[in-house]
Design a protein around this motif. Structure first.
Motif, PDB file in Angstrom:
ATOM      1  N   PRO A   1     -40.709 -21.651 -16.442  1.00  0.00           N
ATOM      2  CA  PRO A   1     -41.808 -22.314 -15.724  1.00  0.00           C
ATOM      3  C   PRO A   1     -41.362 -23.642 -15.125  1.00  0.00           C
ATOM      4  O   PRO A   1     -40.463 -24.319 -15.638  1.00  0.00           O
TER       5      PRO A   1
ATOM      6  N   THR B   1     -42.985 -12.097 -23.941  1.00  0.00           N
ATOM      7  CA  THR B   1     -44.236 -11.753 -23.263  1.00  0.00           C
ATOM      8  C   THR B   1     -43.966 -10.871 -22.049  1.00  0.00           C
ATOM      9  O   THR B   1     -44.718  -9.926 -21.774  1.00  0.00           O
TER      10      THR B   1
ATOM     11  N   ARG C   1     -40.019 -21.949 -26.351  1.00  0.00           N
ATOM     12  CA  ARG C   1     -40.903 -21.587 -25.233  1.00  0.00           C
ATOM     13  C   ARG C   1     -40.254 -20.529 -24.336  1.00  0.00           C
ATOM     14  O   ARG C   1     -40.911 -19.549 -23.949  1.00  0.00           O
TER      15      ARG C   1
ATOM     16  N   LYS D   1     -40.333 -17.141 -26.048  1.00  0.00           N
ATOM     17  CA  LYS D   1     -41.691 -16.582 -25.986  1.00  0.00           C
ATOM     18  C   LYS D   1     -41.974 -15.970 -24.620  1.00  0.00           C
ATOM     19  O   LYS D   1     -42.578 -14.896 -24.524  1.00  0.00           O
ATOM     20  N   ASP D   2     -41.534 -16.625 -23.544  1.00  0.00           N
ATOM     21  CA  ASP D   2     -41.774 -16.086 -22.202  1.00  0.00           C
ATOM     22  C   ASP D   2     -41.028 -14.760 -22.001  1.00  0.00           C
ATOM     23  O   ASP D   2     -41.564 -13.836 -21.375  1.00  0.00           O
TER      24      ASP D   2
ATOM     25  N   THR E   1     -41.917 -17.376 -14.102  1.00  0.00           N
ATOM     26  CA  THR E   1     -42.525 -16.884 -15.342  1.00  0.00           C
ATOM     27  C   THR E   1     -41.563 -17.049 -16.510  1.00  0.00           C
ATOM     28  O   THR E   1     -41.980 -17.427 -17.624  1.00  0.00           O
ATOM     29  N   LEU E   2     -40.293 -16.767 -16.277  1.00  0.00           N
ATOM     30  CA  LEU E   2     -39.305 -16.901 -17.357  1.00  0.00           C
ATOM     31  C   LEU E   2     -38.930 -18.364 -17.587  1.00  0.00           C
ATOM     32  O   LEU E   2     -38.745 -18.792 -18.744  1.00  0.00           O
TER      33      LEU E   2
END
Length: 435
Positions: A241, A422, A415, A418-419, A238-239
């Motif tokens: 990908p 989130t 990116r 953002k992860d 998730t952190l």
């Protein structure tokens, strides 16, 4: 008791003798109380006598012969009138004959047994006298012969109550609920309806509250505290990908795709930076350092992305972001981050001399510093590295800009930041400075 099948042949049934005149009924013994269901068969009344009628002579089919000497009537002359016939006794209509086999059936006896029930001395019917059967008044004469009384129906149309009392009496049948009073089924339907409306209303209210909670701004302190723990509460996929798609992220708006080829074990920050960059980040402290290396779709460029979890609070992260932006610490070549060169991968030759472009992001809503550094996958050295923000400006014609290495570093850093946001429960923001 006989059945109709046994007396189907009427020729073998002996004639029923006429009933003798009625005598006063003797005093009947009292009816046993313990057997209220005993049935009493009544005597069959005699058929009404029919007066005999003289036989009717047959009607002559030809006219009587004329006396001698008489002349036949002329053609067209009226015929002489016939002599009047002496009137005879009136012939009553013949009653419809009833088959003899019907007289000895159970229905025949029951149809002609009303006089025993309604006569004096007859046992009273349970539940009171039958309103359809006339009763003799007290002190009056007994009823006359059956031929003089009005014929009674075979049984009373009124329902006979069950022995033991009416519906409300003890031991009787249970009383049915009234049509005007709601029954158990109606109450159950109403309860289910109320429960269903309540559940639907509760679900709607919960959904409305959930939507409001989802649309509300999350608490900044709670998000900041949660961002410090995402490194061990969130899966690595998730952190970082496995595949990252950059639509329009390449030079001239070209699409880019990066694949993860290596993930470094989580560790501290000792030895992960050049000395000057380590001194610049030392004020924020270091909890953990996470790193991963990607390769582009053409396998011509490699990029290392890192995320340092700091010990600073919100004020400390704001101060660190201000220091990097005002002193241009992110554009100095002596403050470039180090790549992660994993063995047996296209990045195994990715070292200090192969760095081409880089960027450093200090996030202010979570305690994380994100960086990215890119280079060629063939291991070539590069003497003039350029910051990613300068290499991605429109019209840039440098090697980092034209090769897309500046876009690789900038977009992958965006990116991964953002992860992390989130995972901490905060939507992406653009409040931090970038080099």
């Amino acid at each position: 008791m006989s059945t109709d099948a046994e007396f189907a042949d009427a020729r073998r049934i002996p004639p029923i003798p006429p009933q003798p005149p009625r005598r006063p009924a003797p005093a009947a013994p009292p009816e046993p109380v313990d057997d209220p269901h005993t049935a009493v068969l009544r005597r069959v009344p005699a058929e009404p006598s029919t007066p005999e009628t003289p036989p009717v002579p047959p009607r002559p089919t030809a006219p009587p012969p004329a006396p001698p000497g008489a002349q036949p009537p002329a053609a067209g002359a009226p015929l002489p009138p016939r002599p009047a016939r002496a009137p005879g006794p009136a012939v009553p209509p013949q009653p419809a004959a009833r088959p003899d086999a019907f007289r000895d059936t159970a229905a025949f006896h029951l149809a002609h047994s009303q006089d025993l029930w309604s006569g004096p001395g007859a046992p009273s019917r349970p539940g009171g006298p039958d309103p359809a059967t006339p009763q003799a008044a007290a002190g009056s004469a007994p009823p006359g012969p059956a031929s003089a009384r009005r014929p009674q129906p075979p049984w009373s149309p009124a329902p006979v109550p069950v022995q033991g009392g009416g519906p409300g009496a003890p031991g009787g049948l249970p009383r049915r609920p009234s049509a005007s009073r709601p029954g158990a089924r109606a109450l159950a339907v109403a309860a289910c309806l109320v429960l269903g409306v309540g559940l639907i209303g509760g679900a709607a209210a919960g959904s409305w509250l959930t939507d409001e909670a989802a649309g509300a701004t999350p608490d900044a302190a709670a998000t900041f505290a949660k961002g410090r723990d995402v490194w061990h509460n969130t899966p690595v996929d998730t952190l970082f990908p496995r595949t990252v798609n950059g639509f329009g992220a390449g030079p001239g708006g070209a699409d880019r795709t990066w694949s993860r080829i290596a993930v470094a074990p989580d560790s501290g920050c000792t030895g992960a930076y050049d000395p000057k960059l380590a001194d610049a980040l030392a004020r924020a402290g270091c909890v953990r350092l996470l790193r991963a290396t990607y390769v582009d779709a053409t396998r011509s460029s490699v990029i290392t992305v890192g995320a340092q979890i700091t010990k600073a609070d919100q004020a400390g992260m704001m101060a660190l972001n201000t220091r990097f932006s005002t002193r241009s610490l992110g554009t100095r070549t002596d403050l470039m981050p180090l790549p992660y060169a994993a063995r047996d991968t296209p990045a195994e030759d990715f070292g200090r001399s192969q760095r081409v472009s880089w960027t450093v992001r200090v996030l202010t809503d979570i305690p994380v510093v994100v960086y990215a550094v890119s280079g060629f996958a063939d291991g070539r050295t590069f003497a003039e590295p350029q910051p990613a923000e300068a290499a991605t400006k429109p019209g840039a014609a440098t090697a980092p800009a034209e090769s897309g290495l500046g876009h690789d570093a900038k977009d992958l850093a965006d990116r991964i930041g953002k992860d992390f946001r989130t995972a901490a429960g905060n939507p992406p923001q653009a409040t931090e400075a970038s080099s």
